[in-house]
Structure formats: C-alpha cells, structure tokens
Scaffold this motif. Structure first.
Motif, PDB file in Angstrom:
ATOM      1  N   GLU A  80       0.818  -1.218   0.000  1.00 38.05           N
ATOM      2  CA  GLU A  80       0.000   0.000   0.000  1.00 38.05           C
ATOM      3  C   GLU A  80       0.851   1.267   0.000  1.00 38.05           C
ATOM      4  O   GLU A  80       0.487   2.258  -0.617  1.00 38.05           O
ATOM      5  N   HIS A  81       1.986   1.218   0.688  1.00 35.07           N
ATOM      6  CA  HIS A  81       2.820   2.411   0.842  1.00 35.07           C
ATOM      7  C   HIS A  81       3.597   2.760  -0.437  1.00 35.07           C
ATOM      8  O   HIS A  81       3.750   3.942  -0.757  1.00 35.07           O
ATOM      9  N   PHE A  82       4.076   1.752  -1.159  1.00 37.67           N
ATOM     10  CA  PHE A  82       4.946   2.001  -2.303  1.00 37.67           C
ATOM     11  C   PHE A  82       4.182   1.942  -3.618  1.00 37.67           C
ATOM     12  O   PHE A  82       3.329   1.094  -3.816  1.00 37.67           O
ATOM     13  N   ASP A  83       4.532   2.865  -4.509  1.00 37.33           N
ATOM     14  CA  ASP A  83       3.943   2.886  -5.847  1.00 37.33           C
ATOM     15  C   ASP A  83       4.547   1.815  -6.737  1.00 37.33           C
ATOM     16  O   ASP A  83       3.891   1.293  -7.628  1.00 37.33           O
ATOM     17  N   PHE A  84       5.839   1.531  -6.517  1.00 43.00           N
ATOM     18  CA  PHE A  84       6.554   0.506  -7.277  1.00 43.00           C
ATOM     19  C   PHE A  84       7.343  -0.368  -6.324  1.00 43.00           C
ATOM     20  O   PHE A  84       8.032   0.140  -5.437  1.00 43.00           O
ATOM     21  N   LEU A  85       7.238  -1.678  -6.506  1.00 41.43           N
ATOM     22  CA  LEU A  85       8.071  -2.644  -5.809  1.00 41.43           C
ATOM     23  C   LEU A  85       8.913  -3.302  -6.892  1.00 41.43           C
ATOM     24  O   LEU A  85       8.391  -4.061  -7.723  1.00 41.43           O
ATOM     25  N   VAL A  86      10.192  -2.966  -6.915  1.00 35.94           N
ATOM     26  CA  VAL A  86      11.076  -3.326  -8.019  1.00 35.94           C
ATOM     27  C   VAL A  86      11.995  -4.458  -7.580  1.00 35.94           C
ATOM     28  O   VAL A  86      12.894  -4.268  -6.752  1.00 35.94           O
ATOM     29  N   ALA A  87      11.759  -5.639  -8.139  1.00 43.71           N
ATOM     30  CA  ALA A  87      12.508  -6.841  -7.771  1.00 43.71           C
ATOM     31  C   ALA A  87      13.824  -6.922  -8.536  1.00 43.71           C
ATOM     32  O   ALA A  87      13.912  -6.508  -9.695  1.00 43.71           O
ATOM     33  N   MET A  88      14.815  -7.486  -7.891  1.00 41.13           N
ATOM     34  CA  MET A  88      16.122  -7.642  -8.525  1.00 41.13           C
ATOM     35  C   MET A  88      16.187  -8.861  -9.441  1.00 41.13           C
ATOM     36  O   MET A  88      17.027  -8.914 -10.336  1.00 41.13           O
ATOM     37  N   ASP A  89      15.302  -9.831  -9.223  1.00 40.31           N
ATOM     38  CA  ASP A  89      15.265 -11.004 -10.104  1.00 40.31           C
ATOM     39  C   ASP A  89      13.876 -11.635 -10.049  1.00 40.31           C
ATOM     40  O   ASP A  89      13.007 -11.188  -9.295  1.00 40.31           O
ATOM     41  N   HIS A  90      13.683 -12.680 -10.852  1.00 40.28           N
ATOM     42  CA  HIS A  90      12.357 -13.303 -10.948  1.00 40.28           C
ATOM     43  C   HIS A  90      11.974 -14.071  -9.686  1.00 40.28           C
ATOM     44  O   HIS A  90      10.784 -14.166  -9.359  1.00 40.28           O
ATOM     45  N   ASP A  91      12.953 -14.612  -8.958  1.00 43.02           N
ATOM     46  CA  ASP A  91      12.631 -15.265  -7.689  1.00 43.02           C
ATOM     47  C   ASP A  91      12.055 -14.255  -6.701  1.00 43.02           C
ATOM     48  O   ASP A  91      11.064 -14.534  -6.027  1.00 43.02           O
ATOM     49  N   ASN A  92      12.675 -13.077  -6.626  1.00 38.60           N
ATOM     50  CA  ASN A  92      12.160 -12.026  -5.738  1.00 38.60           C
ATOM     51  C   ASN A  92      10.777 -11.581  -6.180  1.00 38.60           C
ATOM     52  O   ASN A  92       9.897 -11.348  -5.340  1.00 38.60           O
ATOM     53  N   LEU A  93      10.561 -11.460  -7.479  1.00 42.32           N
ATOM     54  CA  LEU A  93       9.243 -11.068  -7.981  1.00 42.32           C
ATOM     55  C   LEU A  93       8.196 -12.118  -7.612  1.00 42.32           C
ATOM     56  O   LEU A  93       7.100 -11.772  -7.157  1.00 42.32           O
ATOM     57  N   ARG A  94       8.520 -13.397  -7.770  1.00 41.17           N
ATOM     58  CA  ARG A  94       7.579 -14.456  -7.394  1.00 41.17           C
ATOM     59  C   ARG A  94       7.234 -14.392  -5.902  1.00 41.17           C
ATOM     60  O   ARG A  94       6.084 -14.603  -5.520  1.00 41.17           O
TER      61      ARG A  94
END
Length: 149
Positions: A80-94
């Motif tokens: 809710e707080h962040f407009d973008f959550l930017v992952a460093m790799d696909h594992d982090n995104l998952r």
C-alpha cells in the motif's frame, strides 16, 4: 510524492545498491523531494545489519553516501505504501507476487527496464562476487526507471 521499494533476497547487496544509486540520480535531477526510495529483502535473514562490504565499496567509489543503512524485510504494509516494488530477479518477484498478487504495473524485475542488456534479473553478487556487474546493471536500470517516473 512517489515511493519506490527495491527488493532482493537479503537486502544487503543488490537492493541497497539500487536504493542509493537511485537516490543519487534523483538528487542530481532535483527530484529528491518528489520521490522517496527504500529497499527491503524477502528473506529477513539480515534484518538490522549493514549492507555487504562489496556494495558499500562500490557506493564509496561512486561518491555516494550510504551511511545509516539497515537491512529490513518486506512488510505487508509495503504494497500500500509504495507505488513501485522493483525486484532484482524473478525469484524475488515471485515472492512478492505470493505476498501481494500479480500487479505488473506496480511490481516488476528491474532488468525488464533495460532488455537490450540481455539480463533476466540482476545476478546476486553474494554468489558471483561481481559487484561491478551489479553496479553497471543498476546504473542503467535506475536511469530508465527515472525516465519511467
């Protein structure tokens, strides 16, 4: 005000480097008051610790002050707080998607911003020991993120 959270596994190598590179770019462009940047890890293994010495060394070489950094874990309120959550790799995104669902406009892998570099995520220098590669990728990707804003 826009808020960006950079996310990696332990929040001691890649995401803090991205955080401070982005802060420096924002300051250079006079946008620090309009965009807030932070970083976190999906694991929480290093909560409260300083960044990895390799990351600190790269930032020092770039003349970027990284004092006061402390590692932290992604929290439920971050979505809710962040407009973008930017992952460093696909594992982090998952892992982010497991917590918050799939939101491609809000959560993505940072190297997706620079497809011409041919990377599908930022390799973890904890394992590769190549902090210069991390810097090169993050400088290019953060520059593109700045344009995206």
């Amino acid at each position: 005000m826009q808020n960006i959270l950079f996310v990696c596994l332990g929040n001691i190598c890649r995401s803090p480097m991205a955080e401070f590179i982005m802060r420096d770019l924002l300051q250079q462009q006079g946008l620090s008051a309009r965009v807030q940047v932070d970083s976190a890890g999906t694991s929480g293994w290093h909560d409260g610790e300083d960044m990895h010495g390799g990351t600190a060394e790269i930032l020092d070489e770039m003349h970027i002050n990284s004092s006061g950094f402390r590692s932290s874990k992604v929290k439920a309120s971050d979505f809710e707080h962040f407009d973008f959550l930017v992952a460093m790799d696909h594992d982090n995104l998952r892992q982010l998607e497991a917590l918050f669902g799939v939101h491609p406009d809000k959560m993505f892998v940072i190297t997706d911003l620079v497809p011409e570099l041919g990377y599908h995520g930022v390799p973890d220098p904890w394992y590769t020991h190549d902090f210069n590669e991390t810097r090169t990728l993050l400088q290019a990707a953060c520059q593109q993120l700045l344009h995206k804003l």
